[in-house]
Design a protein around this motif. Structure first.
Motif, PDB file in Angstrom:
ATOM      1  N   UNK A 299       5.081  13.526  -6.493  1.00 34.22           N
ATOM      2  CA  UNK A 299       4.245  14.558  -5.868  1.00 34.22           C
ATOM      3  C   UNK A 299       2.996  14.004  -5.191  1.00 34.22           C
ATOM      4  N   UNK A 300       3.045  12.776  -4.727  1.00 33.74           N
ATOM      5  CA  UNK A 300       1.866  12.226  -4.057  1.00 33.74           C
ATOM      6  C   UNK A 300       1.320  11.042  -4.833  1.00 33.74           C
ATOM      7  N   UNK A 301       1.915   9.857  -4.572  1.00 36.62           N
ATOM      8  CA  UNK A 301       1.524   8.633  -5.297  1.00 36.62           C
ATOM      9  C   UNK A 301       0.637   7.784  -4.387  1.00 36.62           C
ATOM     10  N   UNK A 302      -0.498   7.361  -4.914  1.00 35.89           N
ATOM     11  CA  UNK A 302      -1.385   6.430  -4.214  1.00 35.89           C
ATOM     12  C   UNK A 302      -1.551   5.183  -5.072  1.00 35.89           C
TER      13      UNK A 302
ATOM     14  N   UNK B 118      19.996   8.438  -1.406  1.00 33.04           N
ATOM     15  CA  UNK B 118      19.936   9.611  -2.270  1.00 33.04           C
ATOM     16  C   UNK B 118      18.521  10.016  -2.631  1.00 33.04           C
ATOM     17  N   UNK B 119      17.581   9.112  -2.405  1.00 30.88           N
ATOM     18  CA  UNK B 119      16.175   9.403  -2.677  1.00 30.88           C
ATOM     19  C   UNK B 119      15.475   9.633  -1.335  1.00 30.88           C
ATOM     20  N   UNK B 120      15.007  10.853  -1.109  1.00 25.76           N
ATOM     21  CA  UNK B 120      14.473  11.203   0.205  1.00 25.76           C
ATOM     22  C   UNK B 120      12.949  11.260   0.188  1.00 25.76           C
ATOM     23  N   UNK B 121      12.345  10.447   1.044  1.00 28.61           N
ATOM     24  CA  UNK B 121      10.890  10.496   1.180  1.00 28.61           C
ATOM     25  C   UNK B 121      10.535  11.719   2.028  1.00 28.61           C
ATOM     26  N   UNK B 122       9.652  12.556   1.511  1.00 27.95           N
ATOM     27  CA  UNK B 122       9.273  13.769   2.240  1.00 27.95           C
ATOM     28  C   UNK B 122       7.848  13.690   2.786  1.00 27.95           C
ATOM     29  N   UNK B 123       7.114  12.648   2.407  1.00 30.61           N
ATOM     30  CA  UNK B 123       5.765  12.507   2.938  1.00 30.61           C
ATOM     31  C   UNK B 123       5.114  11.230   2.471  1.00 30.61           C
ATOM     32  N   UNK B 124       4.051  10.823   3.168  1.00 31.06           N
ATOM     33  CA  UNK B 124       3.297   9.644   2.777  1.00 31.06           C
ATOM     34  C   UNK B 124       3.830   8.371   3.403  1.00 31.06           C
ATOM     35  N   UNK B 125       3.261   7.238   2.990  1.00 27.50           N
ATOM     36  CA  UNK B 125       3.648   5.971   3.609  1.00 27.50           C
ATOM     37  C   UNK B 125       3.661   4.836   2.587  1.00 27.50           C
TER      38      UNK B 125
ATOM     39  N   UNK C 249       0.826  -1.202   0.000  1.00 27.45           N
ATOM     40  CA  UNK C 249       0.000   0.000   0.000  1.00 27.45           C
ATOM     41  C   UNK C 249       0.865   1.260   0.000  1.00 27.45           C
ATOM     42  N   UNK C 250       0.702   2.068  -1.010  1.00 24.99           N
ATOM     43  CA  UNK C 250       1.451   3.326  -1.124  1.00 24.99           C
ATOM     44  C   UNK C 250       0.443   4.468  -0.992  1.00 24.99           C
ATOM     45  N   UNK C 251       0.692   5.348  -0.038  1.00 25.14           N
ATOM     46  CA  UNK C 251      -0.280   6.434   0.173  1.00 25.14           C
ATOM     47  C   UNK C 251       0.413   7.796   0.238  1.00 25.14           C
ATOM     48  N   UNK C 252      -0.016   8.698  -0.617  1.00 25.84           N
ATOM     49  CA  UNK C 252       0.452  10.087  -0.578  1.00 25.84           C
ATOM     50  C   UNK C 252       1.956  10.234  -0.620  1.00 25.84           C
TER      51      UNK C 252
END
Ligand code: ADP
Ligand code: MG
Length: 260
Positions: A20-23, A54-61, A5-8
């Protein structure tokens, strides 16, 4: 049934936000195709899911059966059941294929006694020459052999979810068919859930998607049934790409056949 499950999900690379916000929710046995023009963030999504530095998650889960994958290092994500077939598989000199698979299975507390047989069986099924199995991981293999090799590893490891980042790039038609067929079979054999990232529809001739998502500039702009992939074959991505920023200019496909 397991669930990825990928959210936001938002993520940045080199200080620039790319996702920019993957669901997305992928269930066991399902095939989800993520299609999009070059530079839309497809590989970034695969790297972020697997935890490439090098790839930084800035939001979501991102969760696998409720387990927070983003809190785990890459090897623990793999042990949790996530597998990535990379767009450009890396060569690992000094590490034999069988040692790699044995350690991966042992690390997850799984039976390693049948690795040798499983490698031989799967290599034959996928059409990977036996003489290539003694080489260090991916070393001196052609682009197509590397992709067959990745598919063979997937089949031996039997993960719960596989991300395929342009499995079709660098493959000739026959190799593509055998790899795609093997993965399609895995969706029923061991209930594999698949996130098939691709630029072209040819992969999906054998690997049948349940859902097709269009990714443009780091956003899923549309999701639909397999018929959407067929429509793309004729229309391309023009309907989703605004004219001021032609996405196709971002990155050329290094495996593209110049004579095609
Ligand atoms: P796709 O796989 O859809 O072709 P990518 O995810 O490779 O797209 O790239 C999306 C954008 O992120 C591009 O503009 C690319 O240049 C940028 N990007 C990806 N990885 C890196 C990186 N490691 N360093 C800098 N920019 C990157
Ligand atoms: Mg890519």
């Amino acid at each position: 049934m397991a669930e990825l499950r990928i959210e936001g999900l938002t993520a940045e690379v080199a200080g620039r936000e790319i996702l920019h916000g993957i669901d997305l929710v992928v269930g066991s046995g399902e095939v989800h195709a993520v299609m999009g023009p070059n530079g839309s963030g497809k590989s970034t999504l695969s790297h972020v899911l697997m935890g490439k530095p090098g790839y930084t998650v800035t939001g979501g889960s991102v969760t696998l059966d409720g387990v927070d994958l983003l809190a785990l290092p890459t090897w623990q994500r793999a042990q949790a059941g996530l597998f990535l077939a990379m767009q450009y598989p890396v060569e690992v000199p000094g590490v034999s294929l069988e040692d790699l698979l044995t350690e991966a299975l042992a690390g997850a507390g799984r039976d390693v006694s049948l690795v040798h047989t499983a490698v031989a069986d799967e290599a034959e099924r996928i059409g990977l020459a036996t003489r290539l199995l003694d080489r260090p991981v991916n070393v001196d293999l052609s682009g197509g052999e590397k992709k067959r090799n990745e598919t063979m590893q997937l089949a031996v490891l039997r993960p719960r979810f596989a991300i395929l980042d342009e499995l079709d790039s660098g493959l000739d038609v026959d190799a593509l068919r055998s790899c795609a067929r093997r993965i399609e079979a895995a969706t029923t054999e061991f209930d594999l859930g698949v996130l098939a990232i691709t630029h072209y529809t040819r992969l999906l001739d054998e690997l049948k998607p349940d859902v097709v998502h269009i990714l443009v500039k780091g956003r899923i702009v549309e999701s639909g049934g397999p018929e959407m992939a067929d429509a793309l074959e004729t229309t391309g991505y023009a309907a989703w790409v605004t004219e001021d920023e032609p996405a196709a200019a971002a990155e050329a496909d290094p495996f593209a056949d110049p004579f095609a």
